[in-house]
Design a protein around this motif. Structure first.
Motif: not given
Length: 544
Positions: A469, A472-473, A476, A489, A491
């Motif tokens: 996570y 991904d964050l 982004d 983001s 997320h």
């Protein structure tokens, strides 16, 4: 190489070469120096990446080019293979000099080049691999530049004015302007990004006329030009240059004679005399300096003076730190040390830091204030747990956190472009405390730990749901800023949660301040407020 006696043999070899190229499907690009052949990589989520690894942008800085401004790489005939990692500029690692002077190369990673995929290869990108960032639609360029004495020696005059590593970076940025469109990049949308010394370098480019027009926004992690380890006046280099000269029996009366001798000396000998110990962190010797005025100068005044005069360019930027920056200094003590060693090194750290904040006659006042605020006036009476905790805070505040905060405060008053601040406090399955010192318990979020979630490599074997996570964050946020100047983001519960620092002095808190294994993200305003006020009131770096 083939020796051909007739045209039939030539045709056969050419056909064989074409078949091999089609089979391997390796990307080919034409840059200003000639053709380069790269390799094919797979991003974390399976995108095909064209990787061009080790493209020369500068001539080897050897012989007369050692301790000189870099020159552009010469053109080459045929195809330059740019498919293997491993080129490093000389540097001392655990008592051994690694790397080679022929190191002025850069890497380009892109998903914007079309080619037929039939097979893939992998390059050995141990430290700053592109496999996370290249899940987004960007072109990534990473560069090598001269380090330490070879990159930052100064004789205090025009013979060897210093800042050669920064001038290498300028040359690389010029290469990007000339060539990046070949890889699908936009030369009018360049974002600089650096961590620690790289962060300081990025700030210097925002101050230097040499870098004007070569980039358009920037990201600085855990370091800027105001850090106490980021700048020395040119008058202070002489004793250290003479120390090197005496050990290799070079003359010291004239700068030209000294540099001529240094240029004839094997680089291993020079670098071996500059072994760096993390515990001497505040007193790094070979760093940026103010040069004598010339057409070639990168910096002719201190960063403090330039920023006070509002000479820093008004570009959008992101700046932040990790929560426990000072672990960079104190990790060895968590791993193994005695109390007396802690006390001795603490004294060295405080003294080394004070030398960069104050004139010699004021050092006693600095020491008294630090002892009182961080150590209740008496280091020797503290228990080990408390001592290490406060030692970590002092080292982090003085070396990273206060310089970051004071620059944000200054820019919030003068910048029209949006600026963004973050604090990273997430501890995942691994950290640099575990990687470098084999410390298995969670002692905090160390200097550079956030890079584990931006760059792929053998030092980031991350697999947990929370780790993924954060990857991904971070990817982004950082890439959206590079693409459109606004970090956002999907997320996040609120995509545009991260607002400019000027609006309310808010920063993005990545990780839970009360539990650093929790990957929650919030917008906060309390950036070590009491500690920052202590530094601002006692040791101001800038006029606010």
């Amino acid at each position: 190489m083939f020796s051909l006696n007739n045209y039939s043999g030539l045709v056969f070899c050419l056909l064989y070469f074409v078949l091999i190229c089609l089979l391997r499907a390796e990307p080919l690009a034409k840059v200003s120096q000639g053709l380069v052949q790269g390799t094919i990589l797979k991003s974390r989520n399976g995108r095909n990446i064209s990787g061009f690894i080790g493209i020369p942008y500068g001539q080897p800085p050897i012989r007369k080019l050692r301790f000189s401004s870099p020159l552009p790489a010469k053109k080459w005939d045929g195809i330059h293979l740019a498919n293997k990692d491993g080129i490093m500029c000389p540097q001392p690692i655990e008592g051994t000099v690694i790397g080679n002077e022929d190191c002025l190369v850069l890497n380009v990673f892109t998903t914007r080049m079309k080619f037929n995929i039939s097979t893939t290869e992998s390059a050995n990108l141990d430290y700053y691999g592109p496999l996370y960032l290249m899940d987004q639609d960007i072109v990534l360029v990473t560069i090598n530049y001269r380090l330490g004495l070879l990159g930052f020696l100064s004789t205090g005059d025009s013979v060897a004015p210093g800042n050669f590593g920064l001038k290498d970076q300028v040359l690389a940025l010029k290469w990007v302007q000339k060539n990046i469109q070949v890889f699908g990049g936009d030369k009018n949308r360049v974002t600089l990004f650096g961590e620690s010394a790289g962060g300081a370098s990025v700030t210097y480019h925002a101050l230097s006329n040499s870098s004007r027009g070569l980039f358009h926004q920037y990201i600085i992690h855990s370091g800027n030009a105001l850090v106490p380890w980021g700048y020395r006046d040119r008058s202070l280099f002489k004793k250290d240059v003479n120390y090197i000269a005496r050990h290799i029996r070079c003359p010291t009366n004239k700068s030209q004679d000294l540099i001529d001798c240094f240029r004839k000396t094997d680089f291993h000998k020079l670098v071996n005399l500059t072994t760096y110990n993390v515990l001497d962190f505040p007193e790094i010797l070979w760093i940026p300096t103010n040069e004598v005025e010339s057409e070639d100068s990168f910096l002719t005044d201190s960063p403090q003076n330039l920023i006070n005069k509002n000479k820093i360019r008004d570009y959008p930027f992101i700046s932040g730190t990790v929560f426990d920056e000072g672990l960079y200094v104190t990790c060895p003590f968590y791993a193994n040390s005695t109390s007396q060693t802690k006390l001795n090194v603490l004294g060295r750290c405080v003294n080394g830091t004070s030398n960069r904040f104050f004139k010699p006659e004021d050092l006693s006042n600095f020491n008294k204030a630090i002892q009182s605020y961080y150590f209740n006036g008496s280091v020797s009476s503290m228990n080990e747990v408390k001592l290490l905790k406060m030692f970590t805070k002092f080292a982090g505040d003085s070396q990273f956190i206060f310089p970051n905060w004071i620059l944000l405060e200054k820019m919030a008053k003068i910048a029209k472009s949006p600026i963004y601040s973050y604090l990273f406090d997430y501890h995942g399955q691994t950290s640099y405390a575990e990687i470098d010192y084999d410390i298995k318990n969670n002692i905090g979020v160390n200097h550079a730990d956030e890079l584990l979630y931006i760059f792929s490599g053998v030092y980031s074997p991350l697999a947990s749901r929370n780790d993924n996570y954060i990857i991904d964050l971070m990817v982004d946020l950082w890439t959206s800023f590079a693409i459109n100047g606004k970090p956002s983001s999907e997320h996040l519960a609120i995509i545009d949660l991260w607002e400019p620092y000027q609006r309310s002095k808010s920063f993005l808190q990545i990780g839970n301040i009360s539990n650093n294994t929790d990957p929650s993200v919030t917008l906060r305003q309390d950036y070590f407020t009491d500690r920052m006020n202590f530094w601002k009131e006692n040791f101001p770096l800038l006029k606010l």
